[in-house]
Design an enzyme around this catalytic site. Structure first.
Site, PDB file in Angstrom:
ATOM      1  N   GLY A  11      64.434 -29.524  19.194  1.00  6.48           N
ATOM      2  CA  GLY A  11      63.807 -29.357  17.880  1.00  6.48           C
ATOM      3  C   GLY A  11      63.213 -30.665  17.391  1.00  6.48           C
ATOM      4  O   GLY A  11      63.811 -31.725  17.583  1.00  6.48           O
ATOM      5  N   ARG A  21      57.229 -45.060  18.743  1.00  6.04           N
ATOM      6  CA  ARG A  21      56.512 -46.319  18.481  1.00  6.04           C
ATOM      7  C   ARG A  21      57.365 -47.524  18.857  1.00  6.04           C
ATOM      8  O   ARG A  21      56.895 -48.464  19.524  1.00  6.04           O
ATOM      9  CB  ARG A  21      56.130 -46.376  16.993  1.00  6.04           C
ATOM     10  CG  ARG A  21      55.579 -47.708  16.531  1.00  6.04           C
ATOM     11  CD  ARG A  21      55.355 -47.641  15.022  1.00  6.04           C
ATOM     12  NE  ARG A  21      54.959 -48.912  14.460  1.00  6.04           N
ATOM     13  CZ  ARG A  21      55.811 -49.860  14.084  1.00  6.04           C
ATOM     14  NH1 ARG A  21      57.113 -49.699  14.243  1.00  6.04           N
ATOM     15  NH2 ARG A  21      55.362 -50.990  13.558  1.00  6.04           N
ATOM     16  N   ARG A  72      61.148 -26.577  24.571  1.00  2.00           N
ATOM     17  CA  ARG A  72      62.407 -26.245  25.241  1.00  2.00           C
ATOM     18  C   ARG A  72      62.019 -25.832  26.654  1.00  2.00           C
ATOM     19  O   ARG A  72      61.039 -25.115  26.845  1.00  2.00           O
ATOM     20  CB  ARG A  72      63.141 -25.151  24.477  1.00  2.00           C
ATOM     21  CG  ARG A  72      63.527 -25.646  23.077  1.00  2.00           C
ATOM     22  CD  ARG A  72      64.726 -24.945  22.503  1.00  2.00           C
ATOM     23  NE  ARG A  72      65.358 -25.770  21.469  1.00  2.00           N
ATOM     24  CZ  ARG A  72      64.966 -25.782  20.182  1.00  2.00           C
ATOM     25  NH1 ARG A  72      63.969 -25.048  19.778  1.00  2.00           N
ATOM     26  NH2 ARG A  72      65.598 -26.552  19.316  1.00  2.00           N
ATOM     27  N   ASP A 103      71.807 -32.753  21.717  1.00  2.00           N
ATOM     28  CA  ASP A 103      72.785 -32.640  22.800  1.00  2.00           C
ATOM     29  C   ASP A 103      72.207 -31.996  24.053  1.00  2.00           C
ATOM     30  O   ASP A 103      72.495 -32.414  25.166  1.00  2.00           O
ATOM     31  CB  ASP A 103      73.992 -31.813  22.325  1.00  2.00           C
ATOM     32  CG  ASP A 103      74.981 -32.660  21.538  1.00  2.00           C
ATOM     33  OD1 ASP A 103      74.930 -33.899  21.659  1.00  2.00           O
ATOM     34  OD2 ASP A 103      75.812 -32.076  20.814  1.00  2.00           O
ATOM     35  N   THR A 125      67.756 -35.147  15.440  1.00  2.00           N
ATOM     36  CA  THR A 125      67.863 -33.758  14.977  1.00  2.00           C
ATOM     37  C   THR A 125      68.164 -33.784  13.484  1.00  2.00           C
ATOM     38  O   THR A 125      68.951 -34.618  13.032  1.00  2.00           O
ATOM     39  CB  THR A 125      68.954 -32.953  15.710  1.00  2.00           C
ATOM     40  OG1 THR A 125      69.330 -31.834  14.904  1.00  2.00           O
ATOM     41  CG2 THR A 125      70.205 -33.763  15.991  1.00  2.00           C
ATOM     42  N   ASP A 127      69.943 -31.867  11.899  1.00  2.00           N
ATOM     43  CA  ASP A 127      71.269 -31.306  11.586  1.00  2.00           C
ATOM     44  C   ASP A 127      72.405 -32.335  11.543  1.00  2.00           C
ATOM     45  O   ASP A 127      73.497 -32.008  11.076  1.00  2.00           O
ATOM     46  CB  ASP A 127      71.638 -30.227  12.611  1.00  2.00           C
ATOM     47  CG  ASP A 127      70.703 -29.023  12.517  1.00  2.00           C
ATOM     48  OD1 ASP A 127      70.207 -28.752  11.409  1.00  2.00           O
ATOM     49  OD2 ASP A 127      70.477 -28.363  13.546  1.00  2.00           O
ATOM     50  N   ASP A 129      74.212 -33.192  13.875  1.00  2.00           N
ATOM     51  CA  ASP A 129      75.353 -32.566  14.555  1.00  2.00           C
ATOM     52  C   ASP A 129      75.603 -33.147  15.949  1.00  2.00           C
ATOM     53  O   ASP A 129      76.075 -32.453  16.838  1.00  2.00           O
ATOM     54  CB  ASP A 129      75.147 -31.048  14.627  1.00  2.00           C
ATOM     55  CG  ASP A 129      73.888 -30.671  15.399  1.00  2.00           C
ATOM     56  OD1 ASP A 129      73.071 -31.570  15.674  1.00  2.00           O
ATOM     57  OD2 ASP A 129      73.728 -29.487  15.718  1.00  2.00           O
ATOM     58  N   ARG A 171      72.593 -24.371  11.997  1.00  2.00           N
ATOM     59  CA  ARG A 171      73.119 -23.154  12.622  1.00  2.00           C
ATOM     60  C   ARG A 171      74.601 -23.286  12.933  1.00  2.00           C
ATOM     61  O   ARG A 171      75.359 -22.352  12.778  1.00  2.00           O
ATOM     62  CB  ARG A 171      72.347 -22.867  13.918  1.00  2.00           C
ATOM     63  CG  ARG A 171      71.751 -21.475  13.901  1.00  2.00           C
ATOM     64  CD  ARG A 171      70.856 -21.260  15.098  1.00  2.00           C
ATOM     65  NE  ARG A 171      69.632 -22.023  14.990  1.00  2.00           N
ATOM     66  CZ  ARG A 171      68.777 -22.211  15.996  1.00  2.00           C
ATOM     67  NH1 ARG A 171      69.041 -21.719  17.184  1.00  2.00           N
ATOM     68  NH2 ARG A 171      67.666 -22.884  15.821  1.00  2.00           N
ATOM     69  N   ARG A 243      68.924 -14.630  -7.060  1.00  2.31           N
ATOM     70  CA  ARG A 243      67.813 -14.609  -6.100  1.00  2.31           C
ATOM     71  C   ARG A 243      68.183 -15.428  -4.869  1.00  2.31           C
ATOM     72  O   ARG A 243      68.804 -16.491  -4.998  1.00  2.31           O
ATOM     73  CB  ARG A 243      66.552 -15.228  -6.713  1.00  2.31           C
ATOM     74  CG  ARG A 243      65.986 -14.465  -7.882  1.00  2.31           C
ATOM     75  CD  ARG A 243      65.117 -13.309  -7.408  1.00  2.31           C
ATOM     76  NE  ARG A 243      64.519 -12.624  -8.533  1.00  2.31           N
ATOM     77  CZ  ARG A 243      65.057 -11.578  -9.167  1.00  2.31           C
ATOM     78  NH1 ARG A 243      66.241 -11.113  -8.800  1.00  2.31           N
ATOM     79  NH2 ARG A 243      64.422 -11.007 -10.175  1.00  2.31           N
ATOM     80  N   VAL A 250      60.218 -25.843   6.421  1.00 10.23           N
ATOM     81  CA  VAL A 250      59.758 -26.939   5.560  1.00 10.23           C
ATOM     82  C   VAL A 250      60.680 -28.154   5.742  1.00 10.23           C
ATOM     83  O   VAL A 250      60.250 -29.309   5.647  1.00 10.23           O
ATOM     84  CB  VAL A 250      59.696 -26.459   4.081  1.00 10.23           C
ATOM     85  CG1 VAL A 250      61.083 -26.234   3.504  1.00 10.23           C
ATOM     86  CG2 VAL A 250      58.932 -27.439   3.228  1.00 10.23           C
TER      87      VAL A 250
HETATM   88  P1  ADP Z   1      68.430 -30.220  21.532  1.00 10.75           P
HETATM   89  O1  ADP Z   1      68.068 -31.342  22.443  1.00 10.75           O
HETATM   90  O2  ADP Z   1      67.828 -30.395  20.174  1.00 10.75           O
HETATM   91  O3  ADP Z   1      69.918 -29.923  21.535  1.00 10.75           O
HETATM   92  P2  ADP Z   1      68.009 -27.891  23.250  1.00 10.75           P
HETATM   93  O4  ADP Z   1      69.456 -27.505  23.325  1.00 10.75           O
HETATM   94  O5  ADP Z   1      66.999 -26.809  23.126  1.00 10.75           O
HETATM   95  O6  ADP Z   1      67.685 -28.915  22.069  1.00 10.75           O
HETATM   96  O7  ADP Z   1      67.700 -28.718  24.579  1.00 10.75           O
HETATM   97  C1  ADP Z   1      66.418 -29.233  24.824  1.00 10.75           C
HETATM   98  C2  ADP Z   1      66.096 -29.136  26.295  1.00 10.75           C
HETATM   99  O8  ADP Z   1      67.035 -29.908  27.050  1.00 10.75           O
HETATM  100  C3  ADP Z   1      66.201 -27.745  26.899  1.00 10.75           C
HETATM  101  O9  ADP Z   1      65.052 -26.969  26.696  1.00 10.75           O
HETATM  102  C4  ADP Z   1      66.414 -28.048  28.367  1.00 10.75           C
HETATM  103  O10 ADP Z   1      65.193 -28.383  28.981  1.00 10.75           O
HETATM  104  C5  ADP Z   1      67.255 -29.288  28.308  1.00 10.75           C
HETATM  105  N1  ADP Z   1      68.658 -28.906  28.451  1.00 10.75           N
HETATM  106  C6  ADP Z   1      69.449 -28.287  27.569  1.00 10.75           C
HETATM  107  N2  ADP Z   1      70.665 -28.044  28.060  1.00 10.75           N
HETATM  108  C7  ADP Z   1      70.655 -28.518  29.325  1.00 10.75           C
HETATM  109  C8  ADP Z   1      71.609 -28.559  30.383  1.00 10.75           C
HETATM  110  N3  ADP Z   1      72.841 -28.059  30.242  1.00 10.75           N
HETATM  111  N4  ADP Z   1      71.228 -29.144  31.552  1.00 10.75           N
HETATM  112  C9  ADP Z   1      69.989 -29.658  31.701  1.00 10.75           C
HETATM  113  N5  ADP Z   1      69.043 -29.618  30.742  1.00 10.75           N
HETATM  114  C10 ADP Z   1      69.369 -29.064  29.584  1.00 10.75           C
END
Ligand code: ADP
Length: 319
Positions: A11, A21, A72, A103, A125, A127, A129, A171, A243, A250
């Protein structure tokens, strides 16, 4: 290391551009060449890689989103995809890679490191998190955006003696909801980490009504969900017109705040320094206001809890 790459993944978050940069400029200042990998691991597998120089990253420190785009990549979750990614790095002359994301992106960075491409992760991120760090890029901007939005809702809610139930992002984690809830003086904050029934929220509103308060804000984290239903129940239970509003995407955009720009610059700088020392499979992080780094595997196994003292403070001060 002569040539490094940088990508953004998962994300998007305000501050990612500022991190790109910092990575580019720190690398150039240290005699390295920098390649930008477009659209996360998808672009890596496809060889969608551009040359970056100090001017390529001009005028982005103040912009949300990511100039490298993000995606992703389901293919990168498979062994075959990771091997393709490692080969694409070698073909482009990328000897080390900075991965800005969450992560999931760090899991990919760990796998790529195991396949011979040293990677350093930067937590990005909205979040907040990611367990290994006190702070993730984008969190401050997102909190401020959510707060400003709720402030606007509050004006109308107050004028009409209404209750507003506002869903903010998060989430699996309630960090954003908690901080935003405190900042807007929410009557109740519903987060995935804490059991709080709508009945309890209704009881809280009723008790506060007795003290003369006539408008209310309830902040709900996305992971709790069901804001329309929560609003209906609150209206039925309290008699206050209620509401529901979902803030949505956003919260992901906008110009990064000072905090996000400065942290992004520090983390980008630190990530390149690690690669320069030949260190890979690391993630840079903020602990007690200091930049630190961890082994990615170790970082992924850490746990981060909601700040329950903050939750208590929120409840105490919103009577
Ligand atoms: P975030 O990095 O924000 O946690 P995602 O969980 O969607 O977002 O992970 C981003 C990308 O990292 C995924 O689309 C995938 O390409 C890669 N990725 C996620 N999990 C794994 C995993 N267990 N092993 C290898 N690549 C991964």
């Amino acid at each position: 290391m002569k040539t490094i790459g940088v990508l953004t993944s998962g994300g998007d978050a305000p501050g990612m551009n500022a991190a790109v940069r910092a990575v580019v400029r720190t690398a150039i200042a240290n005699g390295m060449t920098v390649k930008g990998v477009m659209r996360g691991y998808n672009g890596l597998i496809e060889g969608d890689i551009i040359d970056l120089n100090a001017r390529s990253v001009s005028d982005i420190i103040n912009r949300g989103g990511t100039m490298l785009y993000t995606a992703r990549s389901p293919r990168f979750r498979e062994e075959a995809g990771i091997i393709e990614g490692a080969e694409a790095c070698k073909a482009a002359g990328i000897e080390g890679l900075v991965v800005i994301g969450g992560d999931g992106s760090f899991r990919g960075a760990r796998d790529l490191s195991l396949h011979g491409i040293p990677c350093v992760g930067i937590p990005g991120t909205i979040d907040n998190d990611i367990a290994c760090t006190d702070y993730t890029l984008g969190f401050d901007t997102a909190m401020n955006t959510a707060m400003e939005m709720v402030d606007k809702i509050r004006d109308t809610s107050q004028s009409h003696d209404r209750c507003s139930v506002v869903e903010v992002m998060g989430r699996h984690a309630g960090h954003l909801a908690l901080q935003c809830g405190i900042a807007v003086g929410a009557t109740a904050i519903m987060v995935p980490e804490v059991e709080l029934s709508v009945e309890e929220v209704i009881a809280r509103i009723k008790a506060i009504q007795k003290t003369g308060k006539r408008h209310f804000i309830v902040v709900v984290a996305e992971g709790v969900g069901g804001v329309e239903e929560i609003a209906k129940q609150i209206e039925a239970g309290t008699g206050v017109v209620t509401r529901a509003t979902t803030l949505g995407h956003v919260q992901r955009g906008g110009n990064p705040t000072v905090r996000d720009r400065v942290r992004a610059t520090q983390l980008g700088y630190a990530a390149v320094k690690l690669l320069q020392e030949g260190k890979g499979n690391r993630v840079v992080a903020i602990k007690n206001n200091t930049v630190v780094d961890y082994d990615i595997y170790e970082a992924l196994n850490m746990k981060k809890d909601l700040d329950m003292e903050m939750y208590e403070i929120a409840n105490t001060t919103s009577i």
